[in-house]
Design a protein around this motif. Structure first.
Motif, short mmCIF file in Angstrom:
data_model
loop_
_atom_site.label_atom_id
_atom_site.label_comp_id
_atom_site.label_asym_id
_atom_site.label_seq_id
_atom_site.Cartn_x
_atom_site.Cartn_y
_atom_site.Cartn_z
N LEU A 58 0.82 -1.15 -0.05
CA LEU A 58 0.04 0.02 -0.22
C LEU A 58 0.82 1.31 -0.06
O LEU A 58 0.59 2.20 -0.58
N SER A 59 1.91 1.36 0.69
CA SER A 59 3.03 2.42 0.81
C SER A 59 3.57 2.73 -0.72
O SER A 59 3.46 4.01 -1.05
N ILE A 60 3.79 1.70 -1.28
CA ILE A 60 4.58 1.67 -2.58
C ILE A 60 3.34 2.39 -3.59
O ILE A 60 3.46 3.46 -4.25
N GLU A 61 2.18 2.09 -3.53
CA GLU A 61 0.89 2.62 -4.32
C GLU A 61 0.80 3.98 -3.96
O GLU A 61 0.59 4.79 -4.90
N ILE A 62 0.96 4.39 -2.69
CA ILE A 62 0.75 5.75 -2.44
C ILE A 62 1.54 6.60 -2.79
O ILE A 62 1.32 7.76 -3.20
N TYR A 63 2.92 6.32 -2.70
CA TYR A 63 4.02 6.98 -3.03
C TYR A 63 4.03 7.29 -4.63
O TYR A 63 4.24 8.11 -5.10
N LEU A 64 3.57 6.14 -5.35
CA LEU A 64 3.90 6.21 -6.87
C LEU A 64 2.43 7.11 -7.34
O LEU A 64 2.80 7.99 -8.32
N ALA A 65 1.33 7.26 -6.57
CA ALA A 65 0.22 7.84 -6.92
C ALA A 65 0.57 9.30 -6.43
O ALA A 65 0.24 10.24 -7.33
N THR A 66 1.20 9.61 -5.49
CA THR A 66 1.66 11.01 -5.27
C THR A 66 2.42 11.25 -6.29
O THR A 66 2.28 12.62 -6.66
N TYR A 67 3.42 10.78 -6.69
CA TYR A 67 4.26 11.42 -7.88
C TYR A 67 3.71 11.36 -9.07
O TYR A 67 3.59 12.65 -9.88
N THR A 68 2.49 10.70 -9.70
CA THR A 68 2.17 10.62 -10.86
C THR A 68 0.77 11.54 -10.93
O THR A 68 0.52 12.11 -11.79
#
Length: 232
Positions: free
Chosen positions: A146-156
């Motif tokens: 979930l953390s990975i998804e959050i950080y990727l979504a934050t960037y994109t």
């Protein structure tokens, strides 16, 4: 022939993500944190609070580990969760109140620390005797996904989601503290006519919920990104 060009200044400029925080306690917590930040001594800075938050996570993990021999470790873990809340929740607020933000540094350090801290907490639970190591490992994997998804979504997408389904870090700390009190008096739970460790039941539910949130977010964000780029 493909020609590589240097990115322009506007392309490399850092865009701070909008914060989406809609948990149950978000509004009251924000007022409380601002009130505290305005009254902290001048020598206290955000780095001190980040370190304090990480220390709190270390103490939570250590407290759980000691609970294998002394159940009072569960009570110490509650105190340690409070230390973590104070440091982790207040570091960004202090920077914003004093108008000395470092968006790139702050985002990077804060969330790297969170990942290490979560690993320490789940390692402590795996050693505690109140949660099976396999369940603790499952919770950690689901949390990191979930953390990975959050950080990727934050960037994109430019939006940092701090809560899901009205639950954020503070609500989860409170839920964990309540679980500690329950396990202190009775570490087992009866489910489907069987007796299981309460934290194993809670951990299994957490894995399902975290994976459901991750899958839902991945589908929603992928569709949103596809629509955005198809429109260009």
């Amino acid at each position: 022939m493909l020609t590589l060009t240097e990115p322009t200044k506007s392309e490399t400029a850092f865009r701070e993500a909008a914060r989406a925080h809609t948990s149950l306690l978000a509004a009251a917590e924000k007022r409380c944190l601002v009130w505290i930040a305005l009254r902290l001594p001048a020598w206290v800075n955000s780095d001190h609070l980040t370190a304090l938050g990480f220390l709190g996570m270390f103490l939570v993990g250590a407290s759980y580990a000691t609970a294998r021999w002394n159940r009072a470790g569960l009570l110490l873990a509650i105190l340690s969760l409070g230390i973590n809340w104070f440091g982790d929740s207040l570091d960004g607020t202090l920077a914003r109140v004093r108008q000395c933000q470092r968006p790139k540094y702050g985002f990077y350090v804060d969330h790297v620390v969170d990942c290490f801290g979560a690993t320490l907490v789940l390692a402590g639970l795996a050693l505690s005797g109140v949660m099976s190591p396999a369940v603790a490992a499952g919770v950690l994997v689901a949390y990191l996904l979930l953390s990975i998804e959050i950080y990727l979504a934050t960037y994109t997408l430019g939006t940092f989601h701090m809560s899901f389904w009205k639950f954020g870090p503070t609500e989860l700390r409170i839920l964990l503290a309540i679980g500690n009190l329950r396990v202190f008096f009775n570490p087992t739970a009866h489910v489907f006519r069987g007796e299981y460790l309460l934290f194993d039941v809670g951990g299994a539910v957490s894995v399902v919920v975290l994976l459901a949130i991750t899958i839902h977010s991945v589908i929603r964000h992928a569709c949103e990104l596809s629509r955005m780029e198809s429109a260009n």
